[in-house]
Design a protein around this motif. Structure first.
Motif, short mmCIF file in Angstrom:
data_model
loop_
_atom_site.label_atom_id
_atom_site.label_comp_id
_atom_site.label_asym_id
_atom_site.label_seq_id
_atom_site.Cartn_x
_atom_site.Cartn_y
_atom_site.Cartn_z
N GLN A 52 0.73 -1.23 -0.03
CA GLN A 52 -0.19 0.00 0.00
C GLN A 52 0.79 1.22 0.08
OE1 GLN A 52 -2.49 0.27 3.59
NE2 GLN A 52 -3.54 2.00 2.54
N HIS A 53 1.72 1.29 0.75
CA HIS A 53 2.84 2.29 0.66
C HIS A 53 3.46 2.43 -0.66
CE1 HIS A 53 3.38 2.27 5.48
NE2 HIS A 53 2.13 2.61 5.18
N THR A 54 3.79 1.52 -1.29
CA THR A 54 4.30 1.75 -2.52
C THR A 54 3.54 2.48 -3.40
OG1 THR A 54 5.91 -0.38 -2.26
CG2 THR A 54 5.52 0.27 -4.36
N LEU A 55 2.14 1.75 -3.55
CA LEU A 55 1.28 2.37 -4.06
C LEU A 55 0.71 3.98 -3.87
CD1 LEU A 55 -1.54 -0.56 -4.46
CD2 LEU A 55 0.20 0.43 -6.23
N VAL A 56 0.93 4.16 -2.67
CA VAL A 56 0.75 5.64 -2.26
C VAL A 56 2.03 6.44 -2.85
CG1 VAL A 56 0.75 7.31 -0.15
CG2 VAL A 56 -0.36 5.19 -0.34
N LEU A 57 3.16 6.03 -2.89
CA LEU A 57 4.29 6.70 -3.44
C LEU A 57 3.98 6.77 -4.88
CD1 LEU A 57 7.13 7.50 -2.29
CD2 LEU A 57 8.00 5.37 -3.16
#
Length: 271
Positions: free
Chosen positions: A95-100
């Motif tokens: 999820q953090h990678t997608l937010v990035l």
């Protein structure tokens, strides 16, 4: 995790390590880069949202290529699943990678929007698309476009912020916002090495362009050069992406793992 400062000449070491690592697994690394480009090209064809989705996937794909470089450097064969490393380490980091990725897409849209306001970045591209032949006047109008140069200047801090961010999110568990700050800080702290790194790659690309031109002339002109050009560009881009992992590895140290200490810049070998 702490920042590690390196000498400026380490930039050359990063380029050498990228080339060396590529030749350890040339088919695997070039194949993974081709897969990345193919996926981005196909996704970008989706009406309305295709371009945004392709930009959203860039940080995840960058991390996958870095992970593949790490695998090849450590003597392992990077499997195709390495490209989706970002989505194989739990839902939180995925999820953090997608937010990035969403932040990257938004930042790039802002850069292009700012450039378009000056009427330069898009103008040259529009002319090129509407004309069958590229003329010297078209090249000059594009190069001296205010929008193009504004986009390049504004993109530099964006590139610095996102350069190490995917790896920080994945390997160090840093939040997306903090990863942007730490990435920009690391690039600035090691600006000498990053500058040498960038200039070295420019030199490599220019040399390769000269070699391709000479080979094309020797083997039959334009048709022969077009046959040589695509695989050469694919290999060069794969080498470049293979080297990105080393810029990250040498810019940060894990507090509890001295084994992550960077190599001796004079030799390029692991410590």
């Amino acid at each position: 995790m702490k920042l590690h400062l390196v000498p400026a000449l380490t930039g050359i070491t990063w380029v050498k390590l990228g080339v060396k690592t590529f030749f350890r697994q040339p088919l695997a690394l070039s194949g993974l880069f081709f897969m990345f480009m193919a996926v981005v090209s196909v996704v970008s064809l989706v009406p309305v949202i295709g371009s945004a989705i392709s930009l959203l996937l860039v940080p995840a794909a960058t991390l996958g290529l870095m992970a593949a470089s790490r695998e090849a450097h450590e003597g392992r064969f990077p499997m195709p699943t390495t490209l989706i490393t970002a989505f194989r380490s739990g839902p939180v980091r995925a999820q953090h990678t997608l937010v990035l990725g969403a932040m990257y897409a938004g930042a790039l849209m802002l850069v292009l929007g700012a450039a378009a306001l000056l009427g330069g970045a898009g103008g040259g591209a529009e002319v090129a698309l509407n004309e069958a032949e590229v003329t010297p006047e078209m090249v000059r109008s594009t190069l001296f476009s205010g929008g193009l140069w504004l986009a390049m200047v504004v993109y530099v801090p964006v590139m610095m912020a996102f350069w190490h961010a995917p790896a920080l999110v994945h390997w160090h568990g840093v939040s997306p916002v903090k990863s942007l700050f730490f990435s920009a800080a690391a690039c600035w702290a090691n600006k000498g090495a990053m500058l040498v790194y960038g200039l070295s790659w420019v030199g490599v690309f220019m040399l390769m362009g000269l070699v391709i031109s000479l080979l094309g002339a020797m083997l039959g002109g334009t048709q022969a050069m077009s046959i040589i050009l695509y695989p050469s560009v694919l290999f060069m881009a794969s080498m470049f992406h293979a080297s990105i992992y080393f810029t990250f590895r040498d810019s940060f140290l894990a507090d509890d793992d001295e084994a992550l200490a960077p190599p001796n810049p004079a030799t390029g070998d692991d410590a």
